[in-house]
Enzyme design. Structure first.
Site, PDB file in Angstrom:
ATOM      1  N   SER A  96       0.823  -1.212   0.000  1.00  0.00           N
ATOM      2  CA  SER A  96       0.000   0.000   0.000  1.00  0.00           C
ATOM      3  C   SER A  96       0.856   1.261   0.000  1.00  0.00           C
ATOM      4  O   SER A  96       1.824   1.381   0.751  1.00  0.00           O
ATOM      5  CB  SER A  96      -0.895  -0.001   1.238  1.00  0.00           C
ATOM      6  OG  SER A  96      -1.620   1.204   1.314  1.00  0.00           O
ATOM      7  N   GLY A 104      -3.706   3.892   1.162  1.00  0.00           N
ATOM      8  CA  GLY A 104      -4.674   4.098   2.242  1.00  0.00           C
ATOM      9  C   GLY A 104      -5.725   5.137   1.903  1.00  0.00           C
ATOM     10  O   GLY A 104      -5.395   6.206   1.384  1.00  0.00           O
ATOM     11  N   ASN A 135      -4.939  -0.186   8.117  1.00  0.00           N
ATOM     12  CA  ASN A 135      -3.642   0.363   8.510  1.00  0.00           C
ATOM     13  C   ASN A 135      -3.742   0.947   9.917  1.00  0.00           C
ATOM     14  O   ASN A 135      -4.195   2.066  10.096  1.00  0.00           O
ATOM     15  CB  ASN A 135      -3.217   1.433   7.495  1.00  0.00           C
ATOM     16  CG  ASN A 135      -1.890   2.072   7.852  1.00  0.00           C
ATOM     17  OD1 ASN A 135      -1.224   1.656   8.808  1.00  0.00           O
ATOM     18  ND2 ASN A 135      -1.491   3.069   7.100  1.00  0.00           N
ATOM     19  N   CYS A 140       0.495   3.400  10.714  1.00  0.00           N
ATOM     20  CA  CYS A 140       1.218   4.451  10.000  1.00  0.00           C
ATOM     21  C   CYS A 140       1.939   5.345  10.993  1.00  0.00           C
ATOM     22  O   CYS A 140       1.319   5.921  11.889  1.00  0.00           O
ATOM     23  CB  CYS A 140       0.282   5.303   9.153  1.00  0.00           C
ATOM     24  SG  CYS A 140       1.210   6.578   8.274  1.00  0.00           S
ATOM     25  N   GLY A 165       8.341  -5.887   3.378  1.00  0.00           N
ATOM     26  CA  GLY A 165       9.417  -5.129   4.018  1.00  0.00           C
ATOM     27  C   GLY A 165      10.719  -5.392   3.274  1.00  0.00           C
ATOM     28  O   GLY A 165      11.421  -6.355   3.559  1.00  0.00           O
TER      29      GLY A 165
END
Ligand SMILES: Cc1cc2nc3c(=O)[nH]c(=O)nc-3n(C[C@H](O)[C@H](O)[C@H](O)COP(=O)(O)OP(=O)(O)OC[C@H]3O[C@@H](n4cnc5c(N)ncnc54)[C@H](O)[C@@H]3O)c2cc1C
Ligand SMILES: Cc1cc2nc3c(=O)[nH]c(=O)nc-3n(C[C@H](O)[C@H](O)[C@H](O)COP(=O)(O)O)c2cc1C
Ligand code: FES
Lengths: 300, 263
Positions: free
Chosen positions: A20, A45, A125, A128, A241
Site C-alpha cells: 500500500s 490508504g 492500517n 502508519c 518489508g
C-alpha cells in the site's frame, strides 16, 4: 505447477501483491506492468474524507532504503469509489483496499462504504508512523488492536487484514491481539520509524522530522517479524518489508507468509512485481516444487 | 499495456562544462527511442548502479535529437548519485526512464525564457523550438562569471545575463536583468530556485504576463504513484481531491498562477 494461494478464503492467482502507498491504485503503473498478472493490487490508504498529507520534503533516501512521511494524503472514499475501484475492475486481479482513519468511527465509515463495493479484501492500517492521530496509535497496544479489529469486523463484508506495526516490543502479542479480535489475516511490516538529518543545512531531511523507513535495509527485521507472527497465530500472513527480488519474497514465504507485497522496489524498478512473480516460478521449476503452498512456512 | 519501461541508454559523450557541471548525451536503441516523444521541460529518471541508492534521480532534458535517438542532460554534481553519473564514460550504459511529466506549452508571441543556475539546461531545447516561430529572449542567472551553456543559446535567442557578484551582465537577479533590459513578453518560461520562481511569478502577475514555471521536489516513484513530490495548488486538484499537485506527473511545469510557492 501451482502458484495460486487461498488467502483467508480469497483465491489469488499468485502470492504477489503491491505494498500500500507505493503503487497508487495501479493507474500510474499500468504502462509498466500488466496488472492482470498480479495476485492482487493493494491500494494506497483511503480515509472517509480527503486528507492533504504532510508538508514537503516527504521523501529522503537512506542507505539501502528510504524514509517517507506522506502523511496518508488521499482523495477520500467518495472519489476512490467513483474512480479507483472501476479502474481496477477492468483487470483480472483481486482488489485489496487499504483503509486509514484518525478515529475508530472514521475507519468504520470507510469499511461501511466499502461493504457495498465489489472489492475482495480490506487491509486496515493501524500502523502508519506519519500521522498524529490514529494510525500507529492504534497499533501499539494489544488491547486497542483487539478492540478496533472487533469493531471493524462487525461492519466489514470482506475479509479483514490487520496491518501491524514493527514499532513494537513484541510482534507476536500484536498478531495474537488481531486474531483475538477476529482478523481474517495480518500483514506486516509497515515502516519503521526513522530520522535523517541534513548536516549541511542543520535541519531534518523530512519536514515531518521523522518518517517511515522501508526498502531492502529493513528486510531482515521484517523476515524475523513475519516468522514470529506467523508462528503466533493460525490466520494467514501477508509479508512485506524490503522485497526487491524473488529470492527476497521466498524468504518471507518460507518464514510463514502465504502472500507477499512489493513496495519500495517499485520505485527502483517499476517492473519489480513482474520480476518477483517470474522469479518465484523459476525457483519452483528449478527446485521441482509443484505447489507454492509447499514452501509456505517450510522453515520452522 | 506495458509499453513504458526502464531502459538502458548508451553514453556517447560526457563533458565537464564548469566546476561540477557536466553535460551528457544519451543514445537509445531505435525500438526504445524515448527521444521521439520528448518535449522541452520534461525530465528523465536516472538510476544508480549502486544497490544502496534506490531512488531515481530526476534530471531535465536539455536537448532532444529524435532522429539520432538521443537526449542531452546537463547536471550539477551535488551528491553521491550525480557524482556516480559524472564518472561514466562514453560507451558506458545507464538505466533511465522517461520522458516523464508535462513539459512547457509553446505559446505564440514574444517569449522570455528565464533560467537560474542549474535551472538553465531545460531552457535550451525550449529556446530552439520557440525560435522557429517567435522572438525569443533568454535571461540566464549565474552566481559568478562561470557562464555554462550561455553560448549555446546565442544562435536561437537574444541572451541576457545576471550574476550575483556583478562580474558579468546585470548585477543581481534575473528580474533585475529583465527590468534593466526592458524586456517585454507575452509568455515567461522559467526554471530555477524557488525564490527566483517567486520573483518571476510576482513580476508576471504585476505586468499581466502569462508565466510557466518548472518546479523541483524530492521524488520516489517519479510517475505519480507515491505522492512524495507534491506542491501546493491554488485550487483543489482533480486527481488528488485536495490542494496538492504532483510535481512528477502534473508538472514539473505549471502555470505560475496555479501553484503556491509558499506565498
Ligand atoms: C523535475 C526535476 C528536474 C531536475 N533537473 C535537473 C537538471 O537538469 N540538472 C541538475 O543538475 N539537477 C536537476 N534536478 C535536481 C536533481 O534531481 C538532484 O540534484 C539530484 O537528484 C541529486 O542527486 P544526488 O544523488 O547527487 O544527491 P543526494 O543529495 O545524495 O541525493 C539524495 C536524494 O535526494 C534527492 N535530491 C537531492 N537533491 C534534489 C533536488 N534538488 N531535487 C530533487 N531531488 C533531489 C535525490 O534524487 C536522491 O533521492 C532536477 C530535479 C527535479 C525534481
Ligand atoms: C511512499 C510510501 C507510502 C506508503 N503508504 C502506506 C499507506 O498508505 N498505508 C499503509 O498501510 N502502508 C503504507 N506504506 C508502507 C508499505 O505498504 C510497506 O508496509 C512498507 O513500505 C514496507 O515494504 P517495502 O520495504 O517493500 O516498501 C507506504 C510506504 C511507502 C514507501
Ligand atoms: S515522485 Fe511519486 S508521486 Fe511524484
Amino acid at each position: 505447477m501451482n502458484l495460486s494461494v487461498d488467502f483467508a478464503g480469497v483465491r489469488m492467482k499468485n502470492p504477489v501483491t503491491t505494498a500500500s502507498g507505493t503503487f497508487g491504485s495501479g493507474a500510474e503503473y499500468k504502462d509498466f506492468v500488466d496488472l492482470n498478472r498480479l495476485g492482487a493490487v493493494t491500494t494506497k490508504g483511503v480515509a472517509s474524507v480527503p486528507w492533504e498529507g504532510n508538508p514537503t520534503p516527504r521523501i529522503c533516501e537512506t542507505y539501502g532504503g528510504m524514509l517517507n512521511a506522506i502523511g496518508l494524503q488521499n482523495p477520500g472514499i467518495d472519489l476512490f469509489v467513483e474512480r479507483d475501484i472501476p479502474f481496477l475492475k477492468q483487470y483480472d486481479t483481486n482488489i485489496i483496499v487499504n483503509v486509514c482513519g484518525r478515529t475508530q468511527e472514521e475507519y468504520i465509515e470507510v469499511v461501511e462504504r466499502l461493504a457495498e463495493q465489489n472489492v475482495d479484501m480490506l487491509e486496515i492500517n493501524i500502523s502508519c508512523p506519519n500521522v498524529e492521530a490514529g494510525g500507529i496509535a492504534f497499533g501499539q497496544k494489544p488491547k486497542l488492536v483487539e478492540e478496533i479489529t472487533g469493531n471493524i469486523k462487525k461492519h466489514a463484508k470482506q475479509p479483514v487484514i490487520m496491518k501491524l506495526s514493527p514499532n513494537v516490543t513484541d510482534i507476536a502479542e500484536m498478531a495474537k491481539a488481531a486474531e483475538a479480535g477476529g482478523a481474517d489475516a495480518i500483514s506486516l511490516i509497515n515502516t519503521l520509524t526513522g530520522m535523517k538529518i541534513d548536516i549541511n543545512r542543520r535541519t531534518f531531511a523530512l519536514a515531518n522530522k521523522t518518517g517511515g523507513m522501508s526498502g531492502p535495509a529493513v528486510k531482515p527485521v521484517a523476515v524475523r517479524m513475519v516468522y514470529q507472527a506467523a508462528h503466533a497465530v493460525n490466520i494467514p500472513v501477508l509479508g512485506m518489508g524490503g522485497i526487491m527480488t524473488a529470492e527476497d519474497a521466498l524468504e518471507f514465504i518460507m518464514a510463514g507468509a502465504s502472500m507477499v507485497a512489493v513496495g519500495t522496489a517499485n520505485f527502483n524498478n517499476p517492473n519489480a512485481t513482474m520480476d518477483v512473480i517470474e522469479g518465484i516460478a523459476d525457483f519452483m521449476k528449478g527446485n521441482g516444487v509443484e505447489d507454492i503452498n509447499e514452501l509456505v512456512g517450510c522453515v520452522s | 499495456m506495458a509499453d513504458l519501461k526502464k531502459c538502458s541508454a548508451h553514453i556517447t559523450s560526457q563533458v565537464c562544462l564548469e566546476t561540477d557541471i557536466y553535460s551528457m548525451w544519451l543514445k537509445f536503441n531505435e525500438d526504445e527511442n524515448i527521444a521521439l516523444n520528448a518535449v522541452p521541460g520534461q525530465f528523465i529518471s536516472l538510476y544508480s548502479k549502486a544497490g544502496n541508492r534506490l531512488l531515481p534521480r530526476p534530471i531535465s532534458i536539455c536537448e532532444i535529437n529524435a532522429s539520432e535517438c538521443m537526449l542531452r542532460i546537463v547536471y550539477r554534481v551535488v551528491g553521491s548519485g550525480t557524482n556516480e553519473f559524472s564518472k561514466l564514460l562514453p560507451g558506458d550504459t545507464i538505466n533511465i526512464m522517461g520522458p516523464l511529466g508535462n513539459g512547457f506549452t509553446l505559446n505564440k508571441g514574444k517569449a522570455v525564457l528565464v533560467g537560474g543556475g542549474i535551472g538553465i539546461p531545460p531552457m535550451l531545447e525550449l529556446a530552439k523550438r520557440l525560435s522557429e516561430d517567435c522572438g525569443v529572449s533568454v535571461v540566464l542567472g549565474y552566481r559568478d562569471n562561470r557562464l555554462f551553456l550561455k553560448e549555446e543559446f546565442e544562435p536561437y535567442a537574444d541572451v541576457y545575463v545576471s550574476t550575483e557578484d556583478g562580474s558579468v551582465g546585470t548585477k543581481g537577479n534575473v528580474i533585475d536583468a529583465i527590468k534593466e533590459n526592458k524586456l517585454d513578453a507575452d509568455t515567461i518560461y522559467a526554471c530555477g530556485p524557488i525564490p527566483m520562481l517567486r520573483g518571476v511569478k510576482d513580476y508576471a502577475k504585476e505586468n499581466e504576463i502569462k508565466a510557466q514555471i518548472s518546479l523541483e521536489e524530492k521524488m520516489a516513484c517519479g510517475i505519480g504513484a507515491c505522492l512524495g513530490c507534491v506542491c501546493k495548488s491554488k485550487d483543489k486538484d482533480l486527481h488528488s481531491n485536495v490542494n496538492n499537485k504532483r510535481v512528477c506527473k502534473d508538472g514539473p511545469v505549471f502555470d505560475a498562477e496555479d501553484v503556491r510557492l509558499g506565498d
